[in-house]
Design a protein around this motif. Structure first.
Motif, PDB file in Angstrom:
ATOM      1  N   VAL A 113       0.844  -1.201   0.000  1.00 13.85           N
ATOM      2  CA  VAL A 113       0.000   0.000   0.000  1.00 13.85           C
ATOM      3  C   VAL A 113       0.877   1.248   0.000  1.00 13.85           C
ATOM      4  O   VAL A 113       0.632   2.195  -0.759  1.00 13.85           O
ATOM      5  CB  VAL A 113      -0.944  -0.013   1.217  1.00 13.85           C
ATOM      6  CG1 VAL A 113      -1.782   1.267   1.249  1.00 13.85           C
ATOM      7  CG2 VAL A 113      -1.839  -1.239   1.175  1.00 13.85           C
ATOM      8  N   ASN A 114       1.894   1.262   0.849  1.00 13.34           N
ATOM      9  CA  ASN A 114       2.799   2.410   0.867  1.00 13.34           C
ATOM     10  C   ASN A 114       3.490   2.588  -0.478  1.00 13.34           C
ATOM     11  O   ASN A 114       3.660   3.705  -0.966  1.00 13.34           O
ATOM     12  CB  ASN A 114       3.843   2.243   1.973  1.00 13.34           C
ATOM     13  CG  ASN A 114       3.480   3.034   3.222  1.00 13.34           C
ATOM     14  OD1 ASN A 114       2.849   4.080   3.149  1.00 13.34           O
ATOM     15  ND2 ASN A 114       3.880   2.525   4.376  1.00 13.34           N
ATOM     16  N   LEU A 115       3.905   1.480  -1.074  1.00 14.70           N
ATOM     17  CA  LEU A 115       4.565   1.537  -2.377  1.00 14.70           C
ATOM     18  C   LEU A 115       3.658   2.206  -3.399  1.00 14.70           C
ATOM     19  O   LEU A 115       4.085   3.118  -4.129  1.00 14.70           O
ATOM     20  CB  LEU A 115       4.935   0.127  -2.847  1.00 14.70           C
ATOM     21  CG  LEU A 115       5.496   0.019  -4.272  1.00 14.70           C
ATOM     22  CD1 LEU A 115       6.820   0.767  -4.388  1.00 14.70           C
ATOM     23  CD2 LEU A 115       5.664  -1.449  -4.661  1.00 14.70           C
ATOM     24  N   MET A 116       2.409   1.778  -3.446  1.00 14.51           N
ATOM     25  CA  MET A 116       1.461   2.334  -4.419  1.00 14.51           C
ATOM     26  C   MET A 116       1.204   3.817  -4.142  1.00 14.51           C
ATOM     27  O   MET A 116       1.228   4.647  -5.052  1.00 14.51           O
ATOM     28  CB  MET A 116       0.149   1.553  -4.362  1.00 14.51           C
ATOM     29  CG  MET A 116      -0.917   2.020  -5.357  1.00 14.51           C
ATOM     30  SD  MET A 116      -2.001   3.327  -4.693  1.00 14.51           S
ATOM     31  CE  MET A 116      -2.902   2.399  -3.462  1.00 14.51           C
ATOM     32  N   GLN A 117       0.985   4.159  -2.881  1.00 13.53           N
ATOM     33  CA  GLN A 117       0.652   5.540  -2.546  1.00 13.53           C
ATOM     34  C   GLN A 117       1.853   6.473  -2.722  1.00 13.53           C
ATOM     35  O   GLN A 117       1.704   7.617  -3.161  1.00 13.53           O
ATOM     36  CB  GLN A 117       0.121   5.612  -1.116  1.00 13.53           C
ATOM     37  CG  GLN A 117      -1.229   4.938  -0.930  1.00 13.53           C
ATOM     38  CD  GLN A 117      -1.768   5.086   0.480  1.00 13.53           C
ATOM     39  OE1 GLN A 117      -1.020   5.347   1.426  1.00 13.53           O
ATOM     40  NE2 GLN A 117      -3.072   4.911   0.630  1.00 13.53           N
ATOM     41  N   ILE A 118       3.057   6.001  -2.382  1.00 16.36           N
ATOM     42  CA  ILE A 118       4.254   6.831  -2.558  1.00 16.36           C
ATOM     43  C   ILE A 118       4.533   7.059  -4.038  1.00 16.36           C
ATOM     44  O   ILE A 118       4.867   8.168  -4.455  1.00 16.36           O
ATOM     45  CB  ILE A 118       5.458   6.178  -1.849  1.00 16.36           C
ATOM     46  CG1 ILE A 118       5.290   6.274  -0.326  1.00 16.36           C
ATOM     47  CG2 ILE A 118       6.771   6.831  -2.282  1.00 16.36           C
ATOM     48  CD1 ILE A 118       6.323   5.499   0.465  1.00 16.36           C
ATOM     49  N   ARG A 119       4.389   6.023  -4.822  1.00 16.52           N
ATOM     50  CA  ARG A 119       4.600   6.167  -6.267  1.00 16.52           C
ATOM     51  C   ARG A 119       3.604   7.181  -6.846  1.00 16.52           C
ATOM     52  O   ARG A 119       3.982   8.055  -7.650  1.00 16.52           O
ATOM     53  CB  ARG A 119       4.432   4.803  -6.954  1.00 16.52           C
ATOM     54  CG  ARG A 119       4.484   4.843  -8.484  1.00 16.52           C
ATOM     55  CD  ARG A 119       5.871   5.262  -8.971  1.00 16.52           C
ATOM     56  NE  ARG A 119       5.937   5.302 -10.417  1.00 16.52           N
ATOM     57  CZ  ARG A 119       6.286   4.273 -11.196  1.00 16.52           C
ATOM     58  NH1 ARG A 119       6.587   3.092 -10.646  1.00 16.52           N
ATOM     59  NH2 ARG A 119       6.343   4.394 -12.494  1.00 16.52           N
ATOM     60  N   LYS A 120       2.370   7.101  -6.410  1.00 17.80           N
ATOM     61  CA  LYS A 120       1.355   8.038  -6.892  1.00 17.80           C
ATOM     62  C   LYS A 120       1.695   9.467  -6.461  1.00 17.80           C
ATOM     63  O   LYS A 120       1.586  10.406  -7.261  1.00 17.80           O
ATOM     64  CB  LYS A 120      -0.015   7.637  -6.349  1.00 17.80           C
ATOM     65  CG  LYS A 120      -1.153   8.541  -6.794  1.00 17.80           C
ATOM     66  CD  LYS A 120      -2.482   8.089  -6.195  1.00 17.80           C
ATOM     67  CE  LYS A 120      -3.614   9.042  -6.609  1.00 17.80           C
ATOM     68  NZ  LYS A 120      -4.908   8.667  -5.984  1.00 17.80           N
ATOM     69  N   ALA A 121       2.121   9.632  -5.209  1.00 16.68           N
ATOM     70  CA  ALA A 121       2.465  10.970  -4.710  1.00 16.68           C
ATOM     71  C   ALA A 121       3.637  11.557  -5.482  1.00 16.68           C
ATOM     72  O   ALA A 121       3.637  12.749  -5.826  1.00 16.68           O
ATOM     73  CB  ALA A 121       2.773  10.903  -3.217  1.00 16.68           C
ATOM     74  N   LEU A 122       4.645  10.747  -5.758  1.00 18.03           N
ATOM     75  CA  LEU A 122       5.799  11.230  -6.510  1.00 18.03           C
ATOM     76  C   LEU A 122       5.413  11.579  -7.944  1.00 18.03           C
ATOM     77  O   LEU A 122       5.854  12.608  -8.491  1.00 18.03           O
ATOM     78  CB  LEU A 122       6.915  10.182  -6.491  1.00 18.03           C
ATOM     79  CG  LEU A 122       7.637   9.997  -5.154  1.00 18.03           C
ATOM     80  CD1 LEU A 122       8.590   8.805  -5.219  1.00 18.03           C
ATOM     81  CD2 LEU A 122       8.405  11.266  -4.769  1.00 18.03           C
ATOM     82  N   ASP A 123       4.620  10.734  -8.574  1.00 17.82           N
ATOM     83  CA  ASP A 123       4.192  11.019  -9.950  1.00 17.82           C
ATOM     84  C   ASP A 123       3.403  12.324 -10.019  1.00 17.82           C
ATOM     85  O   ASP A 123       3.615  13.145 -10.925  1.00 17.82           O
ATOM     86  CB  ASP A 123       3.338   9.866 -10.485  1.00 17.82           C
ATOM     87  CG  ASP A 123       4.161   8.632 -10.816  1.00 17.82           C
ATOM     88  OD1 ASP A 123       5.396   8.760 -10.928  1.00 17.82           O
ATOM     89  OD2 ASP A 123       3.577   7.537 -10.953  1.00 17.82           O
ATOM     90  N   GLU A 124       2.505  12.530  -9.058  1.00 19.78           N
ATOM     91  CA  GLU A 124       1.700  13.757  -9.055  1.00 19.78           C
ATOM     92  C   GLU A 124       2.571  14.987  -8.809  1.00 19.78           C
ATOM     93  O   GLU A 124       2.363  16.047  -9.421  1.00 19.78           O
ATOM     94  CB  GLU A 124       0.602  13.665  -7.983  1.00 19.78           C
ATOM     95  CG  GLU A 124      -0.504  12.680  -8.317  1.00 19.78           C
ATOM     96  CD  GLU A 124      -1.580  12.647  -7.240  1.00 19.78           C
ATOM     97  OE1 GLU A 124      -1.569  13.535  -6.355  1.00 19.78           O
ATOM     98  OE2 GLU A 124      -2.439  11.749  -7.280  1.00 19.78           O
ATOM     99  N   THR A 125       3.547  14.846  -7.924  1.00 19.29           N
ATOM    100  CA  THR A 125       4.434  15.976  -7.622  1.00 19.29           C
ATOM    101  C   THR A 125       5.280  16.345  -8.829  1.00 19.29           C
ATOM    102  O   THR A 125       5.402  17.529  -9.185  1.00 19.29           O
ATOM    103  CB  THR A 125       5.335  15.626  -6.428  1.00 19.29           C
ATOM    104  OG1 THR A 125       4.533  15.298  -5.293  1.00 19.29           O
ATOM    105  CG2 THR A 125       6.243  16.795  -6.077  1.00 19.29           C
ATOM    106  N   LEU A 126       5.867  15.352  -9.477  1.00 22.68           N
ATOM    107  CA  LEU A 126       6.677  15.612 -10.661  1.00 22.68           C
ATOM    108  C   LEU A 126       5.843  16.249 -11.772  1.00 22.68           C
ATOM    109  O   LEU A 126       6.281  17.197 -12.436  1.00 22.68           O
ATOM    110  CB  LEU A 126       7.316  14.310 -11.151  1.00 22.68           C
ATOM    111  CG  LEU A 126       8.444  13.756 -10.275  1.00 22.68           C
ATOM    112  CD1 LEU A 126       8.753  12.312 -10.639  1.00 22.68           C
ATOM    113  CD2 LEU A 126       9.700  14.614 -10.417  1.00 22.68           C
TER     114      LEU A 126
END
Length: 667
Positions: free
Chosen positions: A409-422
């Motif tokens: 879950v953390n992996l999915m949410q962190i990846r999403k947060a990084l993609d949105e930030t970039l």
């Protein structure tokens, strides 16, 4: 009768002789005293000499109104030249400063430097304001007078600052200027809310304040901070070093409003500012006559110099202070523990930018471990931002995430947060900041960092316990629901990663009784429990109706060397486009390195085949805070930047791990 007369005459002669001797002695003494006084009066005094201890010599040379609250020897000597002294100046300050200003007995440097110190002494004496209060007009005027005379000394005398670079006096005058600027600018800042934005000049303490010149940007989107803290008096516990850049100007920490954006990113609203007071004028006399003053507020990350009077002057800076104040006011320690045990706090990952976004700097992303927060990187970030070469090249982002939820879950949410930030900061994905990113992860953050650069293929589906007789439609729905957690590809923006004390293959510590007891205290978010229930039902071919959530693994479960997800994910291949490094702690060594551990993670779990480098450090599990690990991280970051320079020089677009674009020296 004759005998009596003889005796009387002899007695008279003896008495007379004694009187004569006495008179001669008195005359000799009188003449000696007179001669001595005459010699003293004629300037032929004896000169004494004594040895001064080394510490006293240094103190006397460097003591001034700032360091010792007494006038410096240089100023006292300047007063002596024009027949003044400290007491006379204290009794009649106006007469003293006017005499000093218009006397022909001193050159410009001696006159202006003495005036700068005298006005600063008067300002400090007049400044009765408590912290947060506005200083009196009398004190503010004196600070501005001091800054102006120091400014004139530095830039409008016969010699340029570079010609006096080794002189103690110039260092003193620079300190006078910087301190006077600090007090004046802090006072100006309190006026800004009343002035708003639609103004060009305003009157303050008999001076005309010109609208400030500034390139400072705060993460809130504002350019006027809601708080301004002088950095000079700040000292931090927990930070190993404090990084400054000596130069011209006064150092501040500017604090902006808390960003209220809806996305997962948070730009830093604690930024360094270097303030400079400029007194307009083309000649010495015009500067001394002016009552105009302009404030320059500079971002030292962008500006290393400032142009004044046709000269390029190095700017002072404090790079540690904003980071230290941010950490001190963050409350991360308590929030991370509340989050771990599900008692509030953080619920979703956030991407914290350590400085306002810069498209032209490479990005380093750091992920902390279990029950931790950005405080895990206290000295790492400070050392990176304190290194001039790295500071010019990189910007640091920290991922702050709740460490109670399962790794997938953390992996999915962190990846999403990084993609949105970039995407938010660089929609086109072409900026330097969006490419060749370096990932650094500690402990559980290292496990997640490795998965962010790995490909899952179909290797994780085997851990899903599904009923054998599910229909094709049911299997498809189950895979759609699980895909965000178990189906992923490497982040294409990342080309280098560093894993510190990361339990890639888990750790037996997670099975200890204490760890299981702590794991039993962890509460998962209700939405995650419901999602777990729905997934479990889908795996059994049941309807996804609300019900009592089933227990799903938490973060401590996922760190066990027996955990199915850890077992399966440890075999996933890292992207061939990513160079990676490992740093391991050796706290308990039973002989060979392969049999050692850091008190939490065994070496065999932290080791990765194919790494560009591996460093073992005598350390407990928090190896990222050791000087050896920080030095290694700095080496890796320098190497990464060096290889990229070669890459760009050759006009290539990809960094081939096997064939560097050109030969780069390893710092």
């Amino acid at each position: 009768m004759n005998d009596e007369k003889f005796n009387d005459d002899r007695g008279f002669r003896v008495h007379t002789l004694r009187e004569n001797v006495k008179d001669r002695a008195l005359r000799w003494i009188s003449r000696t005293i007179a001669l001595t006084l005459l010699l003293l009066a004629s300037g032929c005094a004896m000169v004494g000499v004594r040895h001064v201890a080394q510490k006293d010599y240094a103190t006397q040379r460097r003591s001034d109104v700032l360091s010792a609250r007494v006038l410096s020897d240089s100023t006292v000597q300047s007063l002596n030249v024009i027949a003044l002294n400290r007491d006379e100046c204290a009794a009649n300050f106006v007469r003293c400063t006017n005499t000093l200003l218009y006397s022909d007995g001193l050159d410009d440097e001696r006159r202006l430097s003495a005036l700068a110190e005298l006005w600063l002494a008067f300002a400090i004496q007049s400044d009765r304001a408590k912290q947060g209060e506005t200083i009196s007009d009398t004190a503010l005027d004196a600070y501005l007078q001091s800054a102006r005379y120091a400014y004139a000394y530095l830039f409008f005398t016969a010699r340029r600052p570079g010609e006096r670079v080794f002189e103690t006096r110039q260092s003193q005058v620079l300190n006078f200027y910087n301190y006077a600027t600090q007090r004046a600018v802090a006072n100006f800042f309190k006026l800004l809310p009343k002035l708003g934005t639609e103004w060009d000049t305003t009157s303050v303490a008999g001076w005309r304040l010109l609208k400030p010149s500034s390139d400072v940007y705060l993460g809130s989107g504002d350019r006027i901070p809601h708080d301004l803290i002088p950095a000079e008096g700040l000292r931090f516990s927990g930070l190993r070093n404090s990084y400054r850049r000596d130069g011209f100007g006064s150092e501040f920490v500017a604090i902006g409003a808390t960003p209220s954006n809806a996305g997962p990113w948070r730009e830093s609203n604690y930024v360094p500012v270097t303030a400079v007071l400029e007194f307009p004028g083309d000649t010495l006399q015009s500067v001394l006559d002016t009552r105009d003053v302009r404030v320059h507020a500079n971002n030292p990350y962008l500006d290393s110099t400032i142009a004044l009077d046709g000269q390029t002057i190095p700017l002072a800076a404090n790079f540690t202070a904003p980071y230290g104040v941010w950490l001190a006011q963050s409350g991360f320690a308590q929030e991370s523990l509340r989050s771990l045990f599900g008692r509030g706090g953080l619920t979703k990952p956030e991407v914290l930018l350590m400085q306002p976004y810069d498209p032209n700097r490479l990005t380093v992303i750091m992920l902390h471990g279990l029950a931790s927060s950005p405080e895990a990187w206290i000295n790492v970030v400070n050392e990176v931002m304190g290194d001039e070469q790295l500071r010019r090249t990189y910007q640091v982002w920290e991922v702050y995430y709740p460490t109670n939820v399962p790794a997938p879950v953390n992996l999915m949410q962190i990846r999403k947060a990084l993609d949105e930030t970039l995407h938010h900061f660089d929609p086109s994905g072409r900026a330097v900041a969006s490419n060749h990113i370096v990932l650094i992860g500690h402990s559980m953050g290292g496990v997640i960092a490795r998965l962010l650069v790995s490909s899952s293929d179909d290797k994780l589906w085997s851990i899903i316990q599904e009923r054998p007789n599910l229909t094709g439609e049911q299997k498809q729905k189950l895979r759609q629901r699980l895909a965000p957690y178990f189906q992923f590809e490497p982040m294409p923006q990342v080309t280098r990663a560093v894993f510190l004390a990361a339990p890639h293959r888990g750790t037996p510590v997670a099975q200890w009784k204490l760890a299981r007891w702590i794991g039993g205290l962890i509460r998962l978010p209700l939405t995650l429990l419901e999602e777990g229930k729905n997934i479990a039902n889908a795996a059994q071919g049941k309807n996804t109706e609300p019900g009592t959530p089933l227990r799903i693994p938490n973060s401590i479960d996922n760190l066990s060397n027996e955990d199915p997800f850890i077992k399966a994910s440890s075999t996933l291949p890292i992207s061939p486009n990513v160079r990676y490094h490992t740093i391991v702690g050796v706290y308990k060594s039973k002989g060979p390195l392969a049999e050692s551990d850091d008190g939490v993670v065994p070496y065999v779990s932290a080791h990765l085949d194919g790494a560009d480098s591996e460093l073992s450090v005598p350390s407990w599990h928090d190896v990222q805070e050791t000087p050896q690990a920080i030095i290694e991280l700095r080496r890796i970051l320098r190497l990464h930047a060096s290889l990229l320079r070669c890459l760009w020089q050759d006009g290539a677009s990809e960094l081939d791990p096997g064939k560097p674009a050109c030969t780069a020296s390893q710092p």
